[in-house]
Design an enzyme around this catalytic site. Structure first.
Site, PDB file in Angstrom:
ATOM      1  N   ASP A  84       8.043  -1.353 -11.715  1.00  0.00           N
ATOM      2  CA  ASP A  84       7.113  -0.612 -10.213  1.00  0.00           C
ATOM      3  C   ASP A  84       6.247  -1.079 -10.561  1.00  0.00           C
ATOM      4  O   ASP A  84       5.930  -1.627  -9.463  1.00  0.00           O
ATOM      5  CB  ASP A  84       7.674   0.390 -11.110  1.00  0.00           C
ATOM      6  CG  ASP A  84       7.457   1.646  -9.220  1.00  0.00           C
ATOM      7  OD1 ASP A  84       7.905   1.089  -8.275  1.00  0.00           O
ATOM      8  OD2 ASP A  84       8.217   3.198 -10.589  1.00  0.00           O
ATOM      9  N   HIS A 129       9.745  -2.142  -1.853  1.00  0.00           N
ATOM     10  CA  HIS A 129      10.360  -0.397  -1.989  1.00  0.00           C
ATOM     11  C   HIS A 129      11.659  -0.214  -1.519  1.00  0.00           C
ATOM     12  O   HIS A 129      12.568  -0.001  -1.286  1.00  0.00           O
ATOM     13  CB  HIS A 129       9.403   0.449  -2.480  1.00  0.00           C
ATOM     14  CG  HIS A 129       9.342   0.517  -3.648  1.00  0.00           C
ATOM     15  ND1 HIS A 129       8.097   0.437  -4.149  1.00  0.00           N
ATOM     16  CD2 HIS A 129       9.577   1.755  -4.550  1.00  0.00           C
ATOM     17  CE1 HIS A 129       7.972   1.139  -5.342  1.00  0.00           C
ATOM     18  NE2 HIS A 129       8.594   1.684  -5.567  1.00  0.00           N
ATOM     19  N   HIS A 176      14.703  -2.104  -2.205  1.00  0.00           N
ATOM     20  CA  HIS A 176      14.967  -1.222  -3.251  1.00  0.00           C
ATOM     21  C   HIS A 176      15.901  -0.407  -2.703  1.00  0.00           C
ATOM     22  O   HIS A 176      17.566  -0.077  -3.207  1.00  0.00           O
ATOM     23  CB  HIS A 176      13.852  -0.442  -4.266  1.00  0.00           C
ATOM     24  CG  HIS A 176      14.041   0.528  -5.066  1.00  0.00           C
ATOM     25  ND1 HIS A 176      14.653   1.591  -4.376  1.00  0.00           N
ATOM     26  CD2 HIS A 176      14.618   0.377  -6.657  1.00  0.00           C
ATOM     27  CE1 HIS A 176      15.206   2.517  -5.166  1.00  0.00           C
ATOM     28  NE2 HIS A 176      15.416   1.776  -6.190  1.00  0.00           N
ATOM     29  N   HIS A 231      15.111   1.723 -11.510  1.00  0.00           N
ATOM     30  CA  HIS A 231      14.580   2.153 -10.723  1.00  0.00           C
ATOM     31  C   HIS A 231      13.284   0.876 -10.122  1.00  0.00           C
ATOM     32  O   HIS A 231      13.778  -0.285  -9.398  1.00  0.00           O
ATOM     33  CB  HIS A 231      13.643   2.942 -10.455  1.00  0.00           C
ATOM     34  CG  HIS A 231      12.117   3.082  -9.129  1.00  0.00           C
ATOM     35  ND1 HIS A 231      13.409   3.576  -7.695  1.00  0.00           N
ATOM     36  CD2 HIS A 231      11.041   2.382  -9.137  1.00  0.00           C
ATOM     37  CE1 HIS A 231      11.748   3.093  -7.316  1.00  0.00           C
ATOM     38  NE2 HIS A 231      10.334   2.841  -7.887  1.00  0.00           N
TER      39      HIS A 231
HETATM   40 ZN    ZN Z   1       8.627   2.917  -6.909  1.00  0.00          ZN
END
Ligand code: ZN
Length: 372
Positions: free
Chosen positions: A176, A257, A260, A274
């Site tokens: 992340d 993101h 994602h 995540h």
């Molecule tokens: Zn993130």
């Protein structure tokens, strides 16, 4: 919003505390927030750290209302916890746990109009410091971002707890955090999550975040495997939590993101964390933004050294049709997505091809390193 905002904006929590005895010393930092706290955590986390936190707060004369978190950061769960908070007239909300617990508690505090204190028990996401939550459907698919007026008042990280968590959590946090600079450096002309342009400080923070991950990421991961609180682990916990948190919120997100969020439509990825999905999103963005092979290999080297997934297969997606990948690309290009912060040409086809290109680059790297 691009090319129309004129103000720069930087936002952050009021206090960040990190160290091996932080939970024991929590009353020093939480005392000013009020006498009655709502504490949300899941059962496992409550046993590991919640009971100790509760007793240290109670010994300091504070009241703690414990609400068990049900596992998904959804609107329904937020409403449920909010009701309990209102009935008990709590003065602030404590989040103890991982990203989803934190995102739920921040939303609850916002709805109750009280401050929040975030106590992450893993360094797995950059959720703790920001004034926004990522909400999911009760089935685990990306729903939307929810924005709040205030950042958490206190973020307190007990590294003795973080060091005991499985190293996979730290690795996901590295995934992340590694996206932070890759995304922020490409979106300097777009409004950040506070609605202003990125400051020089936000840029410096995300660059420093990346530097720390390359310097200490692997060492910290190995320390975490044996539960050792080393300077490398402390540095990476700070990079994953504070630097990445400030960097993404005031710097801005981009394709990593957004992809994602699209990937969450593929059911097998629900088992992945995540940061693991974001990590593959970072590889996609590097391809999309035309990074050189040397640069991509440099990232893949770090990613694979901490066991981060660099292909769809490593994310559990062992067979996928072009149609399904096209749907991922479509979701990544939804009108409100952060992918539109990029300055390059973006459409569903371009993103679909970047995902396929990332998969190929990841596979070829794994083959070259004998990891496949
Ligand atoms: Zn993130």
């Amino acid at each position: 919003m691009k090319n129309v905002v004129t103000e720069k904006l930087f936002q952050s929590p009021s206090k960040y505390i990190q160290g091996p005895s932080a939970i024991k010393n929590a009353p020093i930092y939480l005392g000013s927030l009020g006498k009655t706290a709502l504490l949300t955590a899941d059962d496992v986390v409550y046993k590991i750290a919640g009971a100790a936190l509760t007793s240290s707060l109670e010994q300091a004369g504070m009241k703690v209302v414990y609400v068990r978190f049900n596992g998904e950061a959804s609107s329904a769960e937020i409403a449920r916890v909010q009701d309990i908070g209102a009935q008990n007239k709590v003065e602030y909300v404590i989040a103890l746990g991982g990203g989803k617990t934190i995102d739920t508690a921040k939303a609850v505090a916002d709805k109750l109009g009280v401050p929040s204190a975030v106590l992450p028990t893993t360094a797995s996401t950059d959720a703790p410091c920001s004034a926004l939550s990522v909400l999911y459907t009760p089935h685990g698919e990306f729903d939307r971002y929810s924005f709040f007026n205030k950042n958490p008042t206190v973020v307190l990280v007990d590294t003795s707890v973080v060091a005991k968590a499985p190293a996979r959590f730290l690795s996901a946090g590295i995934g992340d955090a590694l996206a932070t600079h890759v995304e922020a450096r490409e979106v300097r002309n777009a409004a950040n999550f506070g609605g202003g342009l990125p400051t020089l400080l936000a840029g410096a923070i995300s660059a420093r975040c990346e530097e720390i991950l390359f310097k200490y990421g692997k060492l910290a991961y190995e320390s975490n495997k044996v539960g050792a609180i080393t300077p490398a682990l402390e540095a990476v916990v700070e990079a994953n939590t504070l630097l990445s948190g400030l960097g993404f919120e005031s710097g801005g997100l981009a394709a990593a993101h957004a992809i994602h969020n699209g990937l969450t439509a593929l059911e097998p990825t629900h088992k992945m964390m995540h940061g693991e999905k974001v990590n593959f999103g970072t590889v996609c963005q590097l391809i999309l933004c035309n990074a050189s092979v040397e640069e991509i290999d440099r990232y893949l080297e770090l990613m694979t050294s901490v066991d981060l997934p660099v292909t769809l297969a490593q994310l559990g997606v062992t067979s996928v049709t072009d149609e399904e990948l096209g749907h991922v690309a479509e979701l990544a290009c939804a009108p409100n997505e952060t992918i539109w912060n990029l300055d390059c040409v973006i459409n569903v086809d371009v993103v679909f091809n970047a995902i396929k290109g990332a998969e190929a680059a990841g596979r070829s790297f794994l083959l070259k390193k004998g990891l496949l």
